[in-house]
Design a protein around this motif. Sequence first.
Motif, PDB file in Angstrom:
ATOM      1  N   GLU A 268      12.689 -11.228   1.115  1.00  0.00           N
ATOM      2  CA  GLU A 268      12.988 -10.999   2.533  1.00  0.00           C
ATOM      3  C   GLU A 268      11.692 -11.011   3.343  1.00  0.00           C
ATOM      4  OE1 GLU A 268      15.999  -7.956   4.572  1.00  0.00           O
ATOM      5  OE2 GLU A 268      14.179  -6.957   3.880  1.00  0.00           O
ATOM      6  N   ILE A 269      11.592 -11.923   4.313  1.00  0.00           N
ATOM      7  CA  ILE A 269      10.395 -11.997   5.157  1.00  0.00           C
ATOM      8  C   ILE A 269      10.377 -10.797   6.094  1.00  0.00           C
ATOM      9  CG2 ILE A 269       9.143 -13.342   6.866  1.00  0.00           C
ATOM     10  CD1 ILE A 269      10.364 -15.839   5.729  1.00  0.00           C
ATOM     11  N   SER A 270       9.295 -10.045   6.053  1.00  0.00           N
ATOM     12  CA  SER A 270       9.215  -8.808   6.844  1.00  0.00           C
ATOM     13  C   SER A 270       7.760  -8.469   7.131  1.00  0.00           C
ATOM     14  CB  SER A 270       9.877  -7.650   6.077  1.00  0.00           C
ATOM     15  OG  SER A 270       9.279  -7.492   4.790  1.00  0.00           O
ATOM     16  N   TYR A 271       7.566  -7.470   7.975  1.00  0.00           N
ATOM     17  CA  TYR A 271       6.216  -6.968   8.224  1.00  0.00           C
ATOM     18  C   TYR A 271       6.228  -5.457   8.210  1.00  0.00           C
ATOM     19  CZ  TYR A 271       7.704  -6.417  13.142  1.00  0.00           C
ATOM     20  OH  TYR A 271       8.361  -6.073  14.294  1.00  0.00           O
ATOM     21  N   LEU A 272       5.105  -4.875   7.833  1.00  0.00           N
ATOM     22  CA  LEU A 272       4.976  -3.424   7.722  1.00  0.00           C
ATOM     23  C   LEU A 272       3.544  -3.028   8.048  1.00  0.00           C
ATOM     24  CD1 LEU A 272       4.542  -2.459   4.011  1.00  0.00           C
ATOM     25  CD2 LEU A 272       5.091  -4.796   4.643  1.00  0.00           C
ATOM     26  N   VAL A 273       3.350  -1.745   8.291  1.00  0.00           N
ATOM     27  CA  VAL A 273       2.043  -1.205   8.676  1.00  0.00           C
ATOM     28  C   VAL A 273       1.669  -0.079   7.729  1.00  0.00           C
ATOM     29  CG1 VAL A 273       0.763   0.047  10.466  1.00  0.00           C
ATOM     30  CG2 VAL A 273       2.285  -1.842  11.102  1.00  0.00           C
ATOM     31  N   GLY A 274       0.415  -0.050   7.325  1.00  0.00           N
ATOM     32  CA  GLY A 274      -0.069   1.008   6.452  1.00  0.00           C
ATOM     33  C   GLY A 274      -1.583   1.065   6.444  1.00  0.00           C
ATOM     34  N   THR A 275      -2.118   1.856   5.515  1.00  0.00           N
ATOM     35  CA  THR A 275      -3.563   2.040   5.363  1.00  0.00           C
ATOM     36  C   THR A 275      -4.062   1.200   4.200  1.00  0.00           C
ATOM     37  OG1 THR A 275      -3.327   4.326   6.132  1.00  0.00           O
ATOM     38  CG2 THR A 275      -5.399   3.734   5.074  1.00  0.00           C
ATOM     39  N   VAL A 276      -5.129   0.465   4.415  1.00  0.00           N
ATOM     40  CA  VAL A 276      -5.705  -0.356   3.354  1.00  0.00           C
ATOM     41  C   VAL A 276      -6.407   0.540   2.331  1.00  0.00           C
ATOM     42  CG1 VAL A 276      -7.425  -2.132   2.816  1.00  0.00           C
ATOM     43  CG2 VAL A 276      -6.000  -2.339   4.869  1.00  0.00           C
ATOM     44  N   TYR A 277      -6.183   0.212   1.057  1.00  0.00           N
ATOM     45  CA  TYR A 277      -6.929   0.869  -0.020  1.00  0.00           C
ATOM     46  C   TYR A 277      -7.475  -0.205  -0.951  1.00  0.00           C
ATOM     47  CZ  TYR A 277      -8.173   3.396  -4.236  1.00  0.00           C
ATOM     48  OH  TYR A 277      -8.875   3.882  -5.319  1.00  0.00           O
ATOM     49  N   MET A 278      -8.782  -0.152  -1.200  1.00  0.00           N
ATOM     50  CA  MET A 278      -9.435  -1.129  -2.062  1.00  0.00           C
ATOM     51  C   MET A 278      -9.625  -0.552  -3.464  1.00  0.00           C
ATOM     52  SD  MET A 278      -9.916  -3.799  -0.173  1.00  0.00           S
ATOM     53  CE  MET A 278     -11.015  -4.711  -1.255  1.00  0.00           C
ATOM     54  N   GLU A 279      -9.056  -1.237  -4.442  1.00  0.00           N
ATOM     55  CA  GLU A 279      -9.260  -0.875  -5.846  1.00  0.00           C
ATOM     56  C   GLU A 279     -10.456  -1.684  -6.339  1.00  0.00           C
ATOM     57  OE1 GLU A 279      -8.882   1.177  -9.170  1.00  0.00           O
ATOM     58  OE2 GLU A 279      -7.328   1.400  -7.646  1.00  0.00           O
TER      59      GLU A 279
ATOM     60  N   ASP B  95     -14.970  -9.979  -8.027  1.00  0.00           N
ATOM     61  CA  ASP B  95     -13.810 -10.872  -8.028  1.00  0.00           C
ATOM     62  C   ASP B  95     -12.536 -10.183  -8.511  1.00  0.00           C
ATOM     63  OD1 ASP B  95     -15.336 -12.951  -7.073  1.00  0.00           O
ATOM     64  OD2 ASP B  95     -15.814 -13.737  -9.073  1.00  0.00           O
ATOM     65  N   SER B  96     -12.674  -9.080  -9.235  1.00  0.00           N
ATOM     66  CA  SER B  96     -11.502  -8.378  -9.764  1.00  0.00           C
ATOM     67  C   SER B  96     -10.924  -7.348  -8.796  1.00  0.00           C
ATOM     68  CB  SER B  96     -11.868  -7.677 -11.076  1.00  0.00           C
ATOM     69  OG  SER B  96     -12.869  -6.681 -10.847  1.00  0.00           O
ATOM     70  N   ASP B  97     -11.484  -7.228  -7.598  1.00  0.00           N
ATOM     71  CA  ASP B  97     -11.013  -6.232  -6.639  1.00  0.00           C
ATOM     72  C   ASP B  97      -9.572  -6.514  -6.215  1.00  0.00           C
ATOM     73  OD1 ASP B  97     -13.541  -5.200  -6.792  1.00  0.00           O
ATOM     74  OD2 ASP B  97     -14.230  -6.084  -4.906  1.00  0.00           O
ATOM     75  N   SER B  98      -8.824  -5.439  -5.952  1.00  0.00           N
ATOM     76  CA  SER B  98      -7.444  -5.549  -5.485  1.00  0.00           C
ATOM     77  C   SER B  98      -7.287  -4.825  -4.158  1.00  0.00           C
ATOM     78  CB  SER B  98      -6.470  -4.953  -6.509  1.00  0.00           C
ATOM     79  OG  SER B  98      -6.517  -5.662  -7.731  1.00  0.00           O
ATOM     80  N   VAL B  99      -6.432  -5.382  -3.283  1.00  0.00           N
ATOM     81  CA  VAL B  99      -6.167  -4.804  -1.969  1.00  0.00           C
ATOM     82  C   VAL B  99      -4.761  -4.226  -1.964  1.00  0.00           C
ATOM     83  CG1 VAL B  99      -6.135  -5.202   0.514  1.00  0.00           C
ATOM     84  CG2 VAL B  99      -7.651  -6.564  -0.941  1.00  0.00           C
TER      85      VAL B  99
END
Length: 451
Positions: A81-92, A121-125
């Motif tokens: 389902e195409i949608s949009y949402l808002v939240g806080t970015v967290y970098m792993e 290069d292994s970082d996740s968003v």
Amino acid sequence: MTMELDSFVIQRRDAEVKDLGALQDNFVINGRNYQLQYAHLYFMRLMLMRNTVLAQARRKWGSLDKPVKEIEKVLDVQQGEISYLVGTVYMEMKLKPNILNDITKDHWIAAQPERPKYADDSDSVYLEDESGRVRLVGPKISKGIFVTGVIMGVLGTEDKNGDFEVVDVCYAGQGPQEEIRSMETDEPDKYVAFVSGLGIGGTHSRRLEQDLMLEYLTGELGGPEEQQQRANIVRVVIVGNSIVTPETNEDEVKSGSKKFGYDRTAFDAQPTRILDSVLQELSTSVHVDIMPGESDPCNVTLPQQPIHPALFPASRQLSSFQSVTNPYWCNVDGVTILSSSGQNVDDIYKYVKSEDRLEMAKLTLQWRHIAPTAPDTLWCYPFKDKDPFIMSQSPHVYVVGNQDKFATELVIGNDGQRTRVVTLPSFSSSSTIALVNLRTLECMPISFSQK
């Protein structure tokens, strides 16, 4: 025979300074309580900025040919389902410091050296809210610049792996901005001078260039025409790192002559005396604001409180001198100015592979947040009921001090906001200051280098 010469007196021009009220008070901490949890700060940031980012998301994606659904909670995302949402970015990030890992390690193991970059290069968003978090994937994510703490909207769909594949992102954007009142007279333009990183007391302190700068700002350098031009400088803002702390000798620490890396017998008050003399000389001619920086005698956590006036016995006697916070808001002749001593951009620099610090400063305007990585990797006070680093308005001038080189750009917002962004190098390494025109927002570097 004697000759009588007419005296020629040049008056420094005045400027109207407006009290920014709540913006300034937000950085002043009365009654410190470090028992609070930092989760309150993240929660308040999301609550205060969510509606603003949602409004931008509706504005950006609401008119698409194919209707998209607005999702209130991260965990309500549906696959396909195409949608949009808002939240806080967290970098792993595996290279980012982790206090829990440090505690669980054998205390006999030597600590890892401080890294100039956390990016790998292994970082996740991830995007998270009070319900949970979801991993963000896609070319838009792999090619973008993201740091922990930014409030962001994403458009896309959940894939078969449970990740959210992003096709577009949006931020709060630049805040509202008052128009600069035009000058109704033919008087010359007024300027504000910015200086960062004097580095007094350090091995790289440039005393000759510093004296030339003082003579330039006080109008003692050049003839009457040049002095008349200097009279148009109505304010000087010293943007942190004015004093360099003495380096610790590790051999003396190991030998026991120093406890906890500090030797009282090695204390030298001379750098503070020199700084007070510099400030006194400046303040007798022009209004001066001094901000604390990372190396100054002040609290480390942001927002840094004003350097105690007891350290400036001569300067504090003058009404044209004031010690202010870091970050620092002020309004001069209707021009709103935001200054930072550089810790915010220095910390963002560690999260990304890019070397463009000017671009990072510009992004903080788009994020509408001065220091998004606080408190994750940038020390700050644990605020409970507010986040003072949110830019409730867009400044006309945004100066970030103690950077690697001078760079500037006039940033135009979606609603016509105009912000002059300046990254200013430390004076001890570049012998450079910056002058900003309060009417046109033009910025020019002034170098006092002898090379």
